[in-house]
Motif scaffolding. Structure first.
Motif, short mmCIF file in Angstrom:
data_model
loop_
_atom_site.label_atom_id
_atom_site.label_comp_id
_atom_site.label_asym_id
_atom_site.label_seq_id
_atom_site.Cartn_x
_atom_site.Cartn_y
_atom_site.Cartn_z
N LYS A 215 0.83 -1.22 0.00
CA LYS A 215 0.00 0.00 0.00
C LYS A 215 0.86 1.26 0.00
N LEU A 216 1.89 1.27 0.84
CA LEU A 216 2.68 2.49 1.00
C LEU A 216 3.91 2.48 0.09
N ARG A 217 4.00 1.44 -0.76
CA ARG A 217 5.16 1.31 -1.66
C ARG A 217 6.47 1.40 -0.90
N LEU A 218 6.61 0.52 0.08
CA LEU A 218 7.84 0.46 0.86
C LEU A 218 8.48 -0.92 0.66
N PRO A 219 9.20 -1.09 -0.44
CA PRO A 219 9.74 -2.42 -0.74
C PRO A 219 10.65 -2.97 0.36
N TRP A 220 11.32 -2.07 1.11
CA TRP A 220 12.23 -2.57 2.16
C TRP A 220 11.48 -3.33 3.25
N LEU A 221 10.18 -3.02 3.42
CA LEU A 221 9.40 -3.71 4.44
C LEU A 221 9.29 -5.20 4.14
N ARG A 222 9.33 -5.53 2.85
CA ARG A 222 9.27 -6.93 2.43
C ARG A 222 10.44 -7.72 3.02
N GLU A 223 11.66 -7.19 2.84
CA GLU A 223 12.81 -7.96 3.30
C GLU A 223 12.93 -7.95 4.83
N TRP A 224 12.32 -6.92 5.48
CA TRP A 224 12.35 -6.89 6.95
C TRP A 224 11.20 -7.70 7.55
N GLY A 225 10.27 -8.13 6.70
CA GLY A 225 9.08 -8.80 7.19
C GLY A 225 9.36 -9.98 8.11
N LEU A 226 10.28 -10.88 7.68
CA LEU A 226 10.52 -12.09 8.47
C LEU A 226 11.13 -11.72 9.83
N GLY A 227 12.12 -10.85 9.83
CA GLY A 227 12.75 -10.46 11.10
C GLY A 227 11.74 -9.84 12.06
N MET A 228 10.90 -8.93 11.53
CA MET A 228 9.91 -8.27 12.39
C MET A 228 8.88 -9.28 12.90
N SER A 229 8.44 -10.18 12.02
CA SER A 229 7.45 -11.18 12.43
C SER A 229 7.99 -12.05 13.55
N ILE A 230 9.28 -12.40 13.46
CA ILE A 230 9.88 -13.24 14.51
C ILE A 230 9.84 -12.49 15.84
N ILE A 231 10.21 -11.20 15.82
CA ILE A 231 10.23 -10.42 17.06
C ILE A 231 8.80 -10.34 17.64
N VAL A 232 7.82 -10.00 16.78
CA VAL A 232 6.43 -9.89 17.25
C VAL A 232 5.97 -11.22 17.84
N ALA A 233 6.21 -12.32 17.11
CA ALA A 233 5.73 -13.63 17.55
C ALA A 233 6.40 -14.07 18.86
N LEU A 234 7.72 -13.84 18.96
CA LEU A 234 8.41 -14.23 20.20
C LEU A 234 7.94 -13.38 21.38
N SER A 235 7.64 -12.09 21.13
CA SER A 235 7.10 -11.25 22.21
C SER A 235 5.77 -11.81 22.67
N ALA A 236 4.92 -12.20 21.72
CA ALA A 236 3.62 -12.78 22.07
C ALA A 236 3.83 -14.04 22.90
N ALA A 237 4.77 -14.90 22.47
CA ALA A 237 5.04 -16.13 23.20
C ALA A 237 5.52 -15.82 24.61
N PHE A 238 6.37 -14.80 24.74
CA PHE A 238 6.91 -14.44 26.06
C PHE A 238 5.80 -13.96 26.98
N LEU A 239 4.92 -13.10 26.45
CA LEU A 239 3.80 -12.59 27.26
C LEU A 239 2.92 -13.74 27.73
N MET A 240 2.64 -14.69 26.81
CA MET A 240 1.76 -15.80 27.17
C MET A 240 2.40 -16.70 28.23
N THR A 241 3.70 -17.00 28.08
CA THR A 241 4.34 -17.91 29.04
C THR A 241 4.59 -17.18 30.37
N ALA A 242 4.84 -15.87 30.32
CA ALA A 242 5.06 -15.12 31.56
C ALA A 242 3.77 -15.00 32.34
N ALA A 243 2.63 -14.87 31.61
CA ALA A 243 1.34 -14.73 32.27
C ALA A 243 0.90 -16.05 32.89
N ALA A 244 1.29 -17.15 32.27
CA ALA A 244 0.82 -18.46 32.74
C ALA A 244 1.44 -18.84 34.09
#
Lengths: 254, 245
Positions: free
Chosen positions: B216-245
């Motif tokens: 949408k915003l024509r930011l091609p660099w976001l494509r190559e950063w996608g995997l790295g960012m997704s890993i950080i987001v997903a691991l943060s989610a996992a940390f919050l869930m395991t810390a809360a449990a």
């Protein structure tokens, strides 16, 4: 070109071909041997008690899953990279996300398209530049800063990163592959085959666990082949078609 | 000190992942890459006049390649850092940084651990499982190098025949193989625990947002950063869930 005779030109090119056809395979082969030595040391030399059968089983499961891609990728990159750059690309890795864009940008800057000798030399130069940046980044940010950072982080955080890194990677990779491949039929086939194998076949026959992924790959290929659209494909301009395909198949692997 | 701490059954994998032999092989692979670049650079400089390239144009091509690689290299570095706790510095530098890639190597390591009934990262992730996973993903990755070594001379001689392989085969087989493999691996993660499931959905959602914004915003660099960012987001989610449990 008027100042250069054609004999001199071809002599320069054959010198280049000679150097790269000797040193390309030697360096790629050296990289292969060093990696192999490290792998065999980890398995057998470090006192881990891994048996040859265990290693063969593990490697077999990996190759059964990815072996076919390992054959197809080099074939599909060849037309874009050219002979000499093949030895660079498959030693360095990160071909689709880094080396190809670098080569194409450099070629465009000098108004050259893939396929000529001039383009081959430009691509080779661009890959060298990309390698310099990549190696520096890896050593600085991963080797030094990253290792320090991971040492600083509290243990529970590290434990989470370790335990959940697989789903954290696969979620993004699956979505990225589906969108990059742009093939609805194959996607549907893959979802069904994978779901049946993971949720039905393996629970019924736990002996198949080891090779679940390989089995899914083989069945997905066969089923997609029979389910393929039989409509004749529109003729595509070869260079464009090949590069599009190379980008497509390489997203999640090399 | 390192050798004394080696114990196949131990879940403290630090002594093995930072083993001197693995470090030596990482240094070796980097040295080979640099050696190759030096040899190629000299050869290109010598051949350049024949292709109507001035030394300045060769240098500018090296420079454009370097500049184009900055973004992707940093993106790869981010992914590599997130894998350091799992595989250690030398294995990550050689496998994820050079030669291999995050998706293939993590998949290969997961498949190898599975042949022992173990999981990466969890309580079953012992030194032995790391050793086996590292060996199998490395040897699996060698398949690419080996086929490149074998096929390149063949393709450059009589490549017409191989290049004329049925285009439908070339289009369908790799697509089907990759999708079949990654869907199976993803579904297997889903079965492990609800936290695994949510972590994976968070990762896919983050990648979806990155790709959508990139489009949408024509930011091609976001494509190559996608995997790295997704890993950080997903691991943060996992940390919050395991810390809360």
């Amino acid at each position: 070109m008027s100042t250069t005779t054609s004999t001199e030109t071809s002599a320069r090119f054959s010198a280049f071909d000679r150097t790269t056809s000797i040193w390309g395979p030697i360096t790629l082969g050296l990289g292969l041997l060093i990696s192999l030595a490290a792998a065999l040391y980890a398995a057998f030399g470090a006192g881990m008690g891994v048996t040859p059968l265990e290693l063969v089983t593990a490697v077999g499961a990996v190759l059964a899953t990815f072996g076919i891609i390992a054959v197809i990728e080099p074939v599909s990159y060849f037309p874009i990279l050219g002979r000499s750059a093949m030895y660079q690309a498959f030693l360095i890795g990160n071909i689709a996300n880094k080396l190809l864009p670098a080569a194409i940008v450099a070629q465009a800057n000098l108004g050259e398209k893939p396929g000529t000798r001039r383009a081959e030399l430009i691509a080779g130069s661009a890959i060298i530049g990309a390698v310099l940046v990549h190696i520096t980044t890896l050593i600085l940010f991963v080797g030094v800063l990253g290792t320090w950072l991971v040492g600083m982080l509290p243990a529970p955080l590290i434990a989470t990163a370790r335990s959940y890194i697989l789903p954290a990677i696969f979620g993004a990779v699956v979505l990225q592959s589906v969108l990059a491949m742009k093939s609805r039929r194959t996607t549907i086939v893959a979802v069904i085959v994978a779901a049946v194998i993971v949720f039905v076949v393996v629970p019924l026959a736990p002996g198949l666990t080891y090779f679940a992924t390989a089995l899914a790959v083989i069945i997905t290929i066969a089923a997609s082949w029979f389910a393929r659209s039989k409509a004749p494909q529109a003729p595509v301009e070869p260079a464009a078609g090949e590069s599009a395909q190379a980008t497509r198949i390489s997203e999640p692997t090399h | 000190m390192v050798v004394a701490a080696v114990d196949p059954g131990s879940t403290d994998i630090t002594p093995l992942i930072h083993h001197p032999v693995l470090w030596a092989s990482a240094v070796g692979v980097f040295a080979v890459v640099i050696l190759q670049s030096v040899i190629y650079f000299k050869a290109i400089r010598k051949a350049a006049p024949a292709a109507d390239l001035t030394p300045a144009q060769v240098s500018s091509s090296v420079r454009s390649g370097a500049v184009a690689a900055i973004g992707p290299s940093l993106a790869v570095a981010l992914i590599a850092i997130s894998l350091l706790p799992l595989f250690g510095t030398p294995a990550v530098l050689t496998r994820i940084g050079l030669v291999g890639s995050a998706a293939f190597d993590v998949a290969a390591a997961g498949i190898s651990a599975g042949t022992q009934g173990a999981q990466l990262g969890g309580p079953t992730y012992t030194q032995k499982i790391f050793a086996l996973a590292f060996a199998a993903m490395t040897i699996g990755g060698l398949a690419w190098m080996l086929t490149a070594l074998i096929l390149t001379p063949i393709l450059s001689k009589g490549d017409a025949k191989l290049r004329k392989v049925n285009p439908a085969v070339m289009a369908i087989v790799p697509t089907a193989a990759l999708l079949g493999a990654f869907f199976t691996l993803a579904f297997q993660e889903v079965l492990k625990s609800p936290v695994h499931l949510v972590t994976m959905l968070a990762s896919a959602a983050a990648m979806g947002v990155c790709l959508l914004l990139a489009h949408k915003l024509r930011l091609p660099w976001l494509r190559e950063w996608g995997l790295g960012m997704s890993i950080i987001v997903a691991l943060s989610a996992a940390f919050l869930m395991t810390a809360a449990a």
